[in-house]
Design a protein around this motif. Sequence first.
Motif, PDB file in Angstrom:
ATOM      1  N   UNK A   9      11.357  54.857 -20.031  1.00 30.89           N
ATOM      2  CA  UNK A   9      12.203  53.753 -19.559  1.00 30.89           C
ATOM      3  C   UNK A   9      13.568  54.289 -19.160  1.00 30.89           C
ATOM      4  N   UNK A  10      14.080  55.255 -19.920  1.00 27.67           N
ATOM      5  CA  UNK A  10      15.359  55.843 -19.531  1.00 27.67           C
ATOM      6  C   UNK A  10      15.235  56.519 -18.180  1.00 27.67           C
ATOM      7  N   UNK A  26      13.313  55.769 -15.742  1.00 28.75           N
ATOM      8  CA  UNK A  26      13.264  54.784 -14.674  1.00 28.75           C
ATOM      9  C   UNK A  26      14.649  54.199 -14.421  1.00 28.75           C
ATOM     10  N   UNK A  27      15.475  54.139 -15.472  1.00 37.62           N
ATOM     11  CA  UNK A  27      16.766  53.456 -15.365  1.00 37.62           C
ATOM     12  C   UNK A  27      17.911  54.371 -14.950  1.00 37.62           C
ATOM     13  N   UNK A  28      17.629  55.658 -14.785  1.00 36.02           N
ATOM     14  CA  UNK A  28      18.729  56.567 -14.443  1.00 36.02           C
ATOM     15  C   UNK A  28      18.847  56.711 -12.934  1.00 36.02           C
ATOM     16  N   UNK A  29      20.003  56.388 -12.367  1.00 34.86           N
ATOM     17  CA  UNK A  29      20.189  56.641 -10.934  1.00 34.86           C
ATOM     18  C   UNK A  29      20.212  58.142 -10.687  1.00 34.86           C
ATOM     19  N   UNK A  58      21.819  59.997  -8.658  1.00 39.66           N
ATOM     20  CA  UNK A  58      23.094  60.711  -8.504  1.00 39.66           C
ATOM     21  C   UNK A  58      23.694  61.065  -9.858  1.00 39.66           C
ATOM     22  N   UNK A  59      23.378  60.254 -10.863  1.00 42.85           N
ATOM     23  CA  UNK A  59      23.874  60.535 -12.207  1.00 42.85           C
ATOM     24  C   UNK A  59      23.139  61.727 -12.814  1.00 42.85           C
ATOM     25  N   UNK A 118      24.186  64.966 -11.194  1.00 41.51           N
ATOM     26  CA  UNK A 118      25.504  65.429 -11.612  1.00 41.51           C
ATOM     27  C   UNK A 118      25.438  66.047 -13.001  1.00 41.51           C
ATOM     28  N   UNK A 153      26.046  70.049 -14.236  1.00 40.69           N
ATOM     29  CA  UNK A 153      26.954  70.440 -15.311  1.00 40.69           C
ATOM     30  C   UNK A 153      26.261  71.379 -16.302  1.00 40.69           C
ATOM     31  N   UNK A 166      12.160  60.168 -11.778  1.00 39.83           N
ATOM     32  CA  UNK A 166      11.798  58.747 -11.688  1.00 39.83           C
ATOM     33  C   UNK A 166      10.295  58.537 -11.528  1.00 39.83           C
ATOM     34  N   UNK A 173      18.057  60.888   0.402  1.00 39.19           N
ATOM     35  CA  UNK A 173      19.424  61.097   0.857  1.00 39.19           C
ATOM     36  C   UNK A 173      20.324  61.637  -0.252  1.00 39.19           C
ATOM     37  N   UNK A 174      20.239  61.018  -1.437  1.00 36.60           N
ATOM     38  CA  UNK A 174      21.141  61.383  -2.533  1.00 36.60           C
ATOM     39  C   UNK A 174      20.952  62.842  -2.918  1.00 36.60           C
ATOM     40  N   UNK A 179      22.170  65.205  -0.231  1.00 37.71           N
ATOM     41  CA  UNK A 179      23.621  65.293  -0.147  1.00 37.71           C
ATOM     42  C   UNK A 179      24.177  66.150  -1.269  1.00 37.71           C
ATOM     43  N   UNK A 180      23.715  65.908  -2.482  1.00 42.98           N
ATOM     44  CA  UNK A 180      24.289  66.606  -3.630  1.00 42.98           C
ATOM     45  C   UNK A 180      23.938  68.086  -3.603  1.00 42.98           C
TER      46      UNK A 180
END
Lengths: 376, 308
Positions: A190-191, A193-196, A198-199, A202, A206, A253, A317-318, A321-322
């Motif tokens: 579930x986590x 699925x819920x994580x965008x 781009x997050x 990033x 790190x 995802x 796209x995301x 780009x990153x």
Amino acid sequence: MMEKLGSIFAWGVAGLTALLIIMDFFAGGIPDGLVWFYCFFSLAALMYGVIKSHALVFVMKRSIHTVISLFVIATASFLLLRTLPGGPFDQEKALPPAIKENIEAKYGLNKPLIEQYSDYMLGLLQGDFGQSYKYLGRTVWDILSDSFPVSLKLGIYACLIALLFGIPLGLIAARFHNKAADTASMTLAVSGVSLPSFLTAVVAIQFLSLGFPLNLFAPELVETMKEYEILLPVGLWETPRHYIMPCLILGIRPAAFIARLTRASALDVTQSDFIRTARAKGLSEQKILFKHVLKNSLIPVLTYLGPLVAGIITGSFVIETIYAVPGMGKHFIQSVFNRDYPLIMGLTVLFSFLLIVANLVVDVLYKVVDPRIEMS
Amino acid sequence: MSDTVISPGDTIQENRTPNSLWADSWKRLKKNRGSMVSAAIILVVVLIALLAPVLAPYDFRAQNIDLVLEGPSGAHWFGTDELGRDLLSRTIYGARVSMAIAILTAIISLIIGGVYGAISGWVGGWVDNVLMRFVDILMGVPQLVLMILVKVVFDTMDIFENEELRALTSTTLALSVVGWVTLARLVRGQILQVKQMLYVEAARALGAKPFSALVKHVLPNILGPVIVMLTFQIPSNILFESFLSFIGLGLRPPYSSWGVLASNGFDVIDSYPHLVFFPGLAIFVSMLAFNLLGDGMRDAFDPKMKGR
């Protein structure tokens, strides 16, 4: 004999896939000849499956259907794009009318709509997607053939990662239903699925390439790690080291989706009579899981794979780009911004084609895996 | 299964009030701790969104050039952004926009998709065929292109003077154009199933008009899956909104939504990760809550889960 041929094909495709991945990672690339051989071999395997499961008529019908669908989608998008207010050469500062006229004449935009349409469709039949409005001097075909292979590679790896993580996770959850392992894997899913993305991207950068949290108190150590290539580079698209991270992030995802799907269908299968029979005759839980539950619970997962694969191999796209990946995902967005109609059309036709083909392949696999399914 | 076995000597307990599907489902949902916690979180987020002007410690547009790009501190819990605006206040106001877009989109998708799917499934025949072919076309076109196209075109039309209102409407519209399709398919499929049930046939046989049979007997019985689907649509709307902002198509600063904040902070991520972290956390937590609630509701509405 027939049975043997089937398993030769199945193992052949699996083995070749593994070989290609290993070559890509450790031998510095895949020779073109091998890629072609792989494509033909897979196609042969698929054809064998089609013939063996008596689905030839179905596939022919669907192929005709595919052509009609593509034609309808191309027509609909063409008309939609041309009837929208505003045009590709409307800028904030209006062009002098003479210049604008010349530009429109160059791209045939001054002709009547019917003529533009027939020109475009005739071109499409010959594989000519037209000239891009924005990338001067480049045809849509050039742009697609530059960027699609990159997205395809990224997408295939992401799909493999998704399957590799998703299915076991779902099976574990179903096997230990309502126990700690179930809760843990489903929390993870579930986590996921819920994580965008781009997050996650990033955060992954790190940890995996900047050496967090080591870089806070031991910057020298991080420097040495970079020297010995322990940390992953960000950006560029050259060696497998560059694309591990984007593939992983892109796969999260779908992996989470697949895990949830696998769990639900495995739980469904576990309640069916033949599993009770298997238990009653004394089969071990392990055997039941791998021999009976796994096979039967993968069928709903297959349905999901069609749209998933089509969506994922056409780029993101995301992620692009990153990680500075030269893929196709950015064109989906920029072409609309730029009102680059031929490019939008090309992308739409390619996407629809891939989607329809992916769904067709899934349907055939369906029939091969589960002969009970009726083809309509 | 075991609780239905009656052994000799048992007194059969009479169930005086027959439990309706809804009461049963509610009972099962209440037992699911994860779902109840998620529902509470959703309630809190919605309250925060509604009470933003009261809760926010600062004006979300107020700039403070002396305190630029500060990390989290006592005065500014989430730190400040590149113009010294308080990130906590901006996140609270962002909840307003993000939740409004997500929920409004779900409602619009429900109305359009519900009516469309109901007509398609209930009328059937060539109407169904035509309506579903149109849906097939929409599904065959890349959703992203469709979404951005609607957004770009609507933005150029200048219907609203207010920039925030315009961005809000166009984003909601763009998401709805993509969102209603899944609902239409779901509603149609459900209606096709329920249509053949004996109780619907009985109602028709007793003289119920088609429309009243649809409203009285069919719609209440497909509500469960529709509610579940809506609950899953809201998190995906939140995600799409943040995605649109990420590509520069959502709202623009000084207006705030979680997506705007995250994409804004994205430019300076290496040095000031808190600017992405807090809005990202808000997106993550609310998506997680909706997904968990959806999971719980799906299980609760599933008749097969009875007694488990």
